[in-house]
Design an enzyme around this catalytic site. Structure first.
Site, PDB file in Angstrom:
ATOM      1  CG  HIS A 161      -1.689  -1.319   1.483  1.00 53.27           C
ATOM      2  ND1 HIS A 161      -2.803  -1.514   0.910  1.00 53.27           N
ATOM      3  CD2 HIS A 161      -1.107  -2.598   2.199  1.00 53.27           C
ATOM      4  CE1 HIS A 161      -3.090  -2.885   1.505  1.00 53.27           C
ATOM      5  NE2 HIS A 161      -2.314  -3.295   2.184  1.00 53.27           N
ATOM      6  CB  SER A 282      12.524  23.035 -14.250  1.00 51.12           C
ATOM      7  OG  SER A 282      11.802  24.176 -14.442  1.00 51.12           O
ATOM      8  CE  LYS A 288      11.010  19.560 -10.410  1.00 53.94           C
ATOM      9  NZ  LYS A 288       9.911  20.410 -10.991  1.00 53.94           N
ATOM     10  CD  GLU A 295       8.040  12.914 -15.152  1.00 53.17           C
ATOM     11  OE1 GLU A 295       7.099  13.552 -15.148  1.00 53.17           O
ATOM     12  OE2 GLU A 295       9.401  13.348 -15.347  1.00 53.17           O
TER      13      GLU A 295
END
Ligand code: ARG
Length: 463
Positions: A161, A282, A288, A295
């Site tokens: 979980h 970024s 970043k 992704e």
């Protein structure tokens, strides 16, 4: 002749050429040119067989086979002019062959139809992709084994979980994916074994009256045998669907792993550092470093499984044998194959480059009362408590630690005995994460010895 605008390949009964819209919806050359090499390979095998069987002359077969090589080199060189009017790769190649060698080109299509031709070409193409997927998976598994070997005994939290469950080892976690990608590999080889039959010679749908030798072409093309039913051979695409299904499952595994890498590389987790080579920055936030490759891999399952669904829908409800609907099979498979190979290569690169942050893994492994199960097991073993009671006592100890704002090993013996008088200081031996993972020696468990045994088994398997 009024028929100059009708199709040169089948224009015999047509007075007029197709409407522009008809041509646009009908033509597949824009994408099936990717099967040019397979088409030429199939045609060369077919011509050799026709000559061996005395159906065409050796001279014609030689001219056809030579001419086809010229066509192939033109395509490879990029000088070939593909024509939409000629619909597809099959007719484009044949028409060019005719320009090069003249009349014998017209004999190539004896005892053959575009239906068995396309089924053959596509099987050859899919078979190559299956091989590419297997070797991509092989490379990825090797990268995972290297990670697993380095960190066979590094502790980290295991989750259920996405909540801390029990400590596991880094090696164990890497090896979980080795098992998944290993099954993906075997799914691809199973599919390969089933699909490796030659449709060539099934002709349009019924077979042919020419004395062809289908075993000869099957062998020349590396197939195990010819297909046994001509109707089936020209009209099923289950081999492509199996490729898409295996690709979908593999992409799903890649997606799950990618998701873990996204989570693990976050500032909140810091379990891994992904290399600059597989990250992006970024344009506005200078701090970043984004896990874009992970992704995108995570997303690929969407289009790959989408292709699987799309082709299933194309095929459902089609009566035997060939229908033009089936031309819609290729783009789905091409797109899925391209994206699967890219995702596999990107994942391999990321895994090779990534470094596990051992101190973070270790710190996280001990947090969240991760050894509570070890404590309960100890109560069962040392105090002969029924597991249900041990679970209850442990729950009370966890609640106590939580209220004191500490972890289980930080409780004093007096704290523990306040919950259950029979607890001795021997209990502290099981509360450490190292002891916890070392104790999970059941076959397939997380103990470093078990993990190393599985790594060795895989290394042997891949050797
Ligand atoms: N381009 C066609 C396809 O991909 C080739 C087969 C055409 N067959 C036919 N009977 N029109 O399916």
């Amino acid at each position: 002749m009024t028929k100059t605008s009708s199709n040169a390949m089948w224009g015999g009964r047509f007075a007029a050429g197709p409407d522009a819209i008809m041509e646009a919806i009908n033509a597949s050359i824009g994408y099936d040119k990717r099967m040019a090499a397979q088409d030429i390979q199939g045609s060369r095998a077919h011509a050799a067989m026709l000559a061996a069987q005395g159906i065409i002359t050796d001279t014609d077969a030689a001219a056809i086979r030579e001419g086809l090589l010229t066509v192939l080199s033109e395509i490879e060189a990029g000088s070939f002019e593909f024509s939409t009017a000629l619909e597809d790769i099959h007719m484009n190649v044949e028409a060019r062959l005719k320009e090069i060698i003249g009349e014998p080109a017209g004999r190539l299509h004896t005892a053959r139809s575009r239906n068995d031709q396309v089924a053959t070409d596509f099987r050859l193409w899919v078979r190559d992709q299956i091989d590419a997927a297997i070797s991509g998976l092989n490379a990825l598994i090797r990268a995972l084994l290297t990670q697993a070997e380095a960190g066979a005994d590094w502790v980290m939290p295991g989750f259920t979980h996405l909540q801390t469950a029990q400590p596991v080892t880094w090696g164990h976690h890497m090896m979980a994916y080795v098992e998944m990608f290993g099954r993906d590999m075997s799914r691809f080889s199973d599919a390969r074994a089933r699909m490796n039959e030659s449709p060539l010679g099934s002709a349009a749908l019924a077979g042919t009256s020419f004395p062809i030798d289908r075993h000869m072409t099957a062998e020349a093309l590396g197939f195990d045998r010819p297909t046994a039913n001509s109707l089936d051979a020209v009209s099923d695409r289950d081999f492509a669907l199996e490729f898409l299904a295996a690709s979908s499952i593999c992409a799903m595994h890649l997606s799950r792993f990618a998701e873990e890498l996204v989570i693990w590389s976050s500032a909140q987790f810091r379990f891994v550092t992904l290399s600059d080579r597989f990250s992006t920055g970024s344009s506005i936030m200078p701090q970043k470093k984004n896990p874009d490759a992970a992704e995108l891999i995570r997303a690929k399952v969407g289009r790959i499984f989408g292709s699987n669904v799309a082709l299933m829908m194309v095929m459902k409800g089609l009566p035997l044998a060939y229908s033009k609907d089936m031309q819609e099979d290729k783009e789905q498979v091409f797109d899925a194959a391209d994206n699967l190979m890219l995702a596999l290569a990107a994942m391999e690169g990321m895994v090779k480059d990534m470094s596990a942050n051992r101190p973070s893994l270790e710190a996280a492994a001990g947090s969240g009362f991760s050894t509570a199960t070890d404590l309960a097991d100890w109560l069962v073993r040392a105090l002969n408590m029924p597991f249900r009671d041990a679970h209850h006592v442990t729950g009370a100890l966890v609640a106590l630690a939580e209220s004191k704002g500490c972890d289980l090993p930080d409780l004093t013996l007096a704290d523990m005995q306040g919950v259950h008088g029979a607890i001795t200081d021997e209990v502290f031996g099981v509360l450490g994460v190292q002891n916890s993972v070392a104790s999970r020696v059941s076959y397939g468990g997380t103990a470093p010895a078990q993990v190393r045994a599985q790594i060795a088994r895989w290394q042997e398997k891949l050797a």
